[in-house]
Design a protein around this motif. Structure first.
Motif, short mmCIF file in Angstrom:
data_model
loop_
_atom_site.label_atom_id
_atom_site.label_comp_id
_atom_site.label_asym_id
_atom_site.label_seq_id
_atom_site.Cartn_x
_atom_site.Cartn_y
_atom_site.Cartn_z
N THR A 91 -4.56 1.50 -2.41
CA THR A 91 -4.76 0.80 -1.33
C THR A 91 -3.86 -0.59 -1.68
OG1 THR A 91 -6.99 1.65 -1.24
CG2 THR A 91 -6.66 -0.41 -0.15
N THR B 215 2.81 2.32 2.94
CA THR B 215 2.33 2.39 4.43
C THR B 215 2.02 1.26 5.02
OG1 THR B 215 0.19 2.52 3.27
CG2 THR B 215 1.23 4.75 3.88
N THR C 83 -7.52 2.16 -5.51
CA THR C 83 -7.59 2.98 -4.32
C THR C 83 -9.33 3.05 -3.96
OG1 THR C 83 -7.26 4.91 -3.16
CG2 THR C 83 -7.86 5.18 -5.28
N ALA D 207 5.26 9.34 -3.07
CA ALA D 207 4.61 8.16 -2.38
C ALA D 207 5.55 7.26 -1.56
CB ALA D 207 4.11 7.28 -3.46
N ASN E 41 -5.95 9.85 -1.78
CA ASN E 41 -4.38 9.91 -1.65
C ASN E 41 -3.59 8.70 -1.12
OD1 ASN E 41 -4.62 12.94 -1.63
ND2 ASN E 41 -5.43 12.88 0.28
N GLU E 42 -4.08 7.60 -1.61
CA GLU E 42 -3.45 6.36 -1.35
C GLU E 42 -3.65 5.55 -2.40
OE1 GLU E 42 -4.99 4.36 2.41
OE2 GLU E 42 -6.45 3.28 1.13
N LYS F 26 0.88 -1.47 -0.01
CA LYS F 26 -0.01 -0.09 0.02
C LYS F 26 0.90 1.19 0.03
CE LYS F 26 -3.59 0.38 2.87
NZ LYS F 26 -4.43 0.56 4.21
N LEU F 27 0.35 2.21 -0.83
CA LEU F 27 1.16 3.49 -0.87
C LEU F 27 0.59 4.63 -0.31
CD1 LEU F 27 2.90 3.38 -4.49
CD2 LEU F 27 4.03 2.85 -2.30
N GLY F 28 1.19 5.52 0.43
CA GLY F 28 0.39 6.83 0.92
C GLY F 28 1.10 7.95 0.28
N ASP F 29 0.30 9.26 0.37
CA ASP F 29 1.05 10.31 -0.29
C ASP F 29 0.80 10.32 -1.68
OD1 ASP F 29 1.03 11.84 1.87
OD2 ASP F 29 3.11 11.49 2.27
#
Length: 445
Positions: A254, A303, A247, A300, A251-252, A186-189
């Motif tokens: 998922t 997370t 997602t 990114a 902003n992510e 999972k990636l944030g930003d």
């Protein structure tokens, strides 16, 4: 709380195991669900979306407990609605919040009266006169023996069936190699709109939870425009590498599915360990690449990473019927059907050289999965559900998706409860009785 003897024991708390334990417990059986992780959910807990509740014509193929779980996630704003797709290999996508799925599925199991034993896995079985009578479970307490009138193997890898001496096949028929594995993350930003705009092979449009407008929520494409960089930095061994991502929140991403590990046996602890190490080493290169070259992913960061690499194929138990690729393509129907599926044959090359699909050609664009596929030959008091059912390697590439696994789990749970109550082997059950209960429970067969 825990007993030494149960009516039904389910080994493996992934999507198939959740449905098996729920349906069996709701059928008044005393059930123990054994899970190696600290949570239930399996592949769904990685953030991977549920795909193909529907066929290509938009007709729902899977419902029952799988749909019940989705509706609860919808109510708690932990999943997006079912989203029909077009133009790609998917018929529908249902994005979920994996952390909420762990919570909701656990609540449903506990409400049914099911016991859950975490941090535990089956490591042995006692079989007398071809009848499974007890299992050995390993955890922090040491080795513990549990008895049951009927057992369900939903480990994915057919571990319980293997320990019971059931016959099985593994990998593709000509060389035993299994489909490539994927380490999701999972990636944030993330600037989701900028990133998803780069990949339009299979657009999935909806409004994410917390969003104020609809936009493309899914990535389905190739990294072809970066082939020179991929080759120079030795990120992947082959050009035109695939990436899938999606997602459900702003902003992510998922889940991101692009790390690929091939020529490893996911049912072997040593090779599986090597695959985990290789997957994380590859992931590090992938993140540097995404940050540097892919618009919208400049900031990114990871997370979360699932508790284990995603394994598509290992053991397939020899059942009373072996579902074939031809059965899938031709959309074959069976009198003893317990589940249906509308997903294509989707094979990730065992040597890591891309992937390919074959579509269902029948008029209704779906096929049946017979009860005989979950009944192992020779071994009694044992059923299997999920991706370890009796199929060819080609057919497995269709049956392995989560809605199908949940449909199979629900049927196995009902059959196990009936077997325990009637004190007869699962193979001797009246399949029509299982079918009637499935229909009353909202399953589509």
């Amino acid at each position: 709380m825990y007993q030494q003897k149960y009516d039904v024991i389910v080994a493996g708390g992934g999507t198939a195991g959740i449905a098996a334990a729920l349906s069996s417990s709701r059928a008044k059986a005393k059930v123990l669900l054994i899970e190696k992780n600290s949570y239930v959910g399996g592949t769904a807990a990685s953030g991977l979306p549920f795909i193909d509740f529907f066929n290509r014509d938009g007709r729902q193929i899977v419902a029952g407990i799988a749909e019940e779980l989705m509706k609860q996630l919808f109510r708690e704003k932990a999943a997006l609605k079912h989203i029909r797709t077009s133009g790609g290999h998917l018929n529908s996508v249902t994005m979920i919040d994996p952390e909420w799925l762990k919570i909701i599925a656990e609540e449903m199991l506990l409400e049914s009266g099911c016991d859950i034993l975490y941090h535990s896995f089956v490591c042995g079985a006692k079989v007398e006169n071809d009848t499974l009578s007890s299992i050995t479970v390993a955890n922090k307490n040491g080795l513990t023996k549990f008895q049951a009138d009927c057992f369900i193997d939903t480990t994915g890898d057919g571990d319980l069936a293997k320990f019971s001496g059931a016959r099985y096949h593994q990998g593709r028929e000509r060389d035993g190699l299994c489909q490539a594995m994927s380490l999701l993350f999972k990636l944030g930003d993330v600037d989701v709109e900028r990133t998803t705009a780069l990949f339009s092979e299979n657009p999935v449009v909806a409004c994410p939870v917390g969003g104020d407008h609809e936009y493309n929520l899914h990535i389905s494409g190739k990294l072809s425009k970066w082939n020179d960089i991929v080759k120079k930095d030795e990120i992947f061994p082959h050009p035109d590498h695939n990436i899938w991502a999606g997602t459900m929140r702003q902003n992510e991403l998922t889940y991101v599915n692009t790390v690929r590990v091939s020529e490893k046996n996911g049912a072997d602890a040593y090779e599986l360990s090597e695959a985990e190490i290789e997957g994380r080493a590859q992931l590090k290169k992938v993140i540097y690449f995404l940050n540097k070259y892919v618009p919208g992913l400049e900031k990114a960061h990871i997370t979360s990473i699932p508790n284990g690499i995603g394994v598509r194929e290992t053991r397939r138990i020899d059942g009373e019927y072996v579902l074939t690729g031809k059965d899938v393509i031709e959309g074959r129907k069976f009198e003893d059907r317990i589940a249906r599926n509308g997903y294509c044959i989707d094979i990730h090359d065992p040597k890591g050289q891309g992937w390919g699909i074959s579509r269902i050609q029948s008029q209704d664009q779906s096929y049946d999965i017979p009860y005989r596929c979950i009944v192992p030959v020779r071994i009694d008091n044992l059923l299997v559900a999920g991706r370890c059912i009796s199929t060819t390697s080609e057919a497995l590439a269709s049956t392995r998706i989560m809605p199908s696994c949940m449909a199979l789990g629900q049927a196995a749970g009902i059959a196990a409860a009936l077997s325990a109550n009637k004190k007869i082997a699962p193979r001797k059950l009246n399949v029509e009785e299982i079918q009637n209960i499935l229909k009353k429970s909202g399953a589509l067969i």
